[in-house]
Design an enzyme around this catalytic site. Structure first.
Site, PDB file in Angstrom:
ATOM      1  CG  ASP A 201      43.463  16.664  56.090  1.00 31.46           C
ATOM      2  OD1 ASP A 201      43.474  17.880  55.851  1.00 31.46           O
ATOM      3  OD2 ASP A 201      42.416  15.993  56.168  1.00 31.46           O
ATOM      4  CD  GLU A 275      44.102  20.684  58.944  1.00 33.62           C
ATOM      5  OE1 GLU A 275      43.369  21.544  58.450  1.00 33.62           O
ATOM      6  OE2 GLU A 275      43.778  19.480  58.973  1.00 33.62           O
TER       7      GLU A 275
END
Ligand code: NOJ
Length: 535
Positions: A201, A275
């Site tokens: 993330d 990401e």
């Protein structure tokens, strides 16, 4: 090690556990619920699942606010449930990718609680970004959080801490070696429990520089960074070149260390996907250099219009940039942060684009529910839970529409998702979009995905690069068609609102909607659809 690692051209199914399947009737999906539906997932033809976070969390940001990264939140089950899920997935030859959230913790994490108690100047505060207020009492700079409102929150003794997201998500200070040590412990914990990889993330956000500098357009920048805010592409791209807190060089040192950790597991072929939505796009390739991560998400398709020139540019650029570091691209049309593709570009267009990208080299990511052609859920403001909605005083509706639970079976809402009241309401209008009803309809989106993924595996995985046949730069007479050949397959997409003739040869394998006819020795591709030909 096998010559081609499992992840190289895998199809990966993203599960948002809270919205997938509820096994205990509390209205929220959970890990045993995921386990109970693994046959459905397997039959879809995917190679792996990526699970959005299920760790201990006050759930202020759908679990991306992690209070204990090495345990399971009771709303999702417990560690034994996680082990069982992994075991059952592996039995079906499905790999499991866990989400890891290294940019921030929840404010309920013991480190942040300790930092609050220990006070200014303490080593506990050095794990986060605490600064004194400006002399006039204002926060250290003017940055706007990605969820709206200031990026700084003041604590009782007057200091501010940085949070690029919600105030309940204090950013970690990666210059402090304790932070990396703790994350390496977390990576090993999940690998030892059996996971095969990680989705990282905010992978580009860990290292901060110029934390005290102001930005000339902090609100514009915050909007540009949100996948659910529509914006002119040029304006967005200009702003994205100015992000002061993402994509600093230091992040690559972290991933080089992590790569060594992953590689130390040898034959297990542990992988990681970043990401990292960075600009200019060439910067994304740095995350997938040979000694760093394995894949980086290509976010451009999540915002690209259904337009042949734009799609050609996005696809061509992604393939060629990745090639410079010997990596393959990733393709995602939807995720839990963006509007569902069927709502964003239209239902037929979404099917056509899915079939088009399934033929491309690299990994395809499918967000659970996308295979059913689900639109965004229609919600009342009183249903909404996304912090964006609250932090912008309702100005931005947030991402809940894409997170409405899946409809499984039956005639009435909540369509088998739960025996209780689902955490977000499922519209009765989804009656014909349930798994059960789509399984019974050979023309459904679900069948299209299952057939396409089977053919992808048989004819396209490992088939090498593509040759463009129709595009704005290759043999096109208009803006209607995009087409490439790869291996023995020719893929054609007709983006226009009328049927179009094309020169594709070979036997029709699959079409995303309508019927392919023959006329004047040519194939006629229906409006807003794609087709594959073998030959
Ligand atoms: C990206 C995640 O996908 C999103 O859901 C989350 O809100 C932010 N990162 C913050 O963790």
């Amino acid at each position: 090690m096998n010559s081609v690692p499992w992840w190289k051209e895998a199809t990966i199914y993203q599960i948002y556990p809270r919205s997938f399947f509820d096994s205990n009737g509390d209205g929220e999906g959970d890990l045993p619920g995921v386990t109970s539906q693994l046959d459905y997932v397997k039959n879809l033809g995917v190679d792996a699942i990526w699970l959005s976070p299920f760790y201990t969390s006050p759930n202020k940001d759908g679990g991306y606010d992690v209070a204990n990264p090495r345990d399971v939140d009771p709303r999702f089950g417990n560690l034994d449930d996680a082990k069982e899920l992994i075991t059952q997935a592996h039995k079906r030859n499905l790999r499991v990718i866990a989400d890891i959230v290294p940019n921030h913790f929840s404010d309920q994490h013991e480190w942040f609680q300790a930092a609050l108690k220990a006070g200014r100047g303490s080593k506990e505060r050095e794990r986060f970004h605490f600064y004194d207020a400006n002399p006039d009492g204002t926060p250290p700079n003017n940055w706007i959080s990605l969820f709206g409102g200031p990026s700084w929150t003041q604590v009782a003794d007057g200091q501010f801490y940085l949070h690029l997201f919600d105030s309940s998500q204090p950013d970690l200070n990666w210059e402090n070696p304790e932070v990396n040590a703790d994350f390496e412990k977390t990576l090993r914990f999940w690998i030892d429990l059996g996971v095969d990889g990680f989705r990282i993330d905010v992978a580009h956000g860990l290292v901060k520089e110029d934390v005290l500098a102001n930005h000339p357009d902090p609100q514009g920048l915050s909007n540009a960074l949100r996948l659910d805010v529509a914006m002119d592409s040029e304006v967005r791209n200009e702003l994205l070149l100015t992000v002061p807190y993402f994509d600093r060089q230091g992040v690559h040192e972290i991933y080089r260390k992590w790569r060594k950790l992953f590689d130390s597991y040898g034959d297990r072929e542990i992988m990681a996907v970043a990401e990292a939505w960075v600009h200019p796009p060439v910067n994304a390739t740095r995350y997938v250099r040979a000694d760093e991560l394995h894949q980086v998400f290509n976010f451009d398709l999540l915002t690209a219009e259904f337009d042949s020139k734009i799609l050609f540019d996005v696809i061509e650029r992604s393939i060629s940039l990745n090639a410079t570091v010997n990596a393959l691209p990733t393709w995602a049309l939807s995720n839990h942060d963006s509007p569902r593709v069927a709502s964003r570009i239209g239902e037929e267009q979404a099917r056509a684009l899915a079939l088009f990208v399934f033929g491309l080299p690299g990994s395809a990511y499918v967000f659970a529910g996308q295979e059913l052609g689900l639109p965004d859920g229609q919600l009342q403001d009183s249903d909404r839970q996304d912090p964006t909605f609250y932090r912008t005083n309702g100005q931005l509706k947030g991402r809940d529409g894409a997170r409405v639970p899946l409809p499984w079976s039956g005639e009435t809402t909540p369509f088998g998702f739960s025996t209780g009241k689902p955490w977000l309401p499922i519209s009765q209008s989804w009656k014909n979009l349930t798994v059960e009803s789509e399984l019974a309809d050979p023309k459904s989106s679900l069948h299209l995905y299952r057939n396409a993924l089977e053919l992808r595996k048989e004819f396209l995985v490992g088939a090498g690069g593509i040759t463009w046949l129709e595009s704005c730069n290759h043999g096109s007479k208009g803006d209607s068609l995009l087409s490439y050949s790869r291996g023995t397959i020719t893929v054609v997409m007709n983006l226009s609102d009328s049927a179009e003739e094309c020169d594709a040869e070979g036997k029709l394998m699959i079409v995303s909607g309508g019927t392919v006819d023959a006329r004047n020795g040519k194939k006629v591709i229906p409006a807003r659809s794609s087709a594959w030909f073998l030959g």
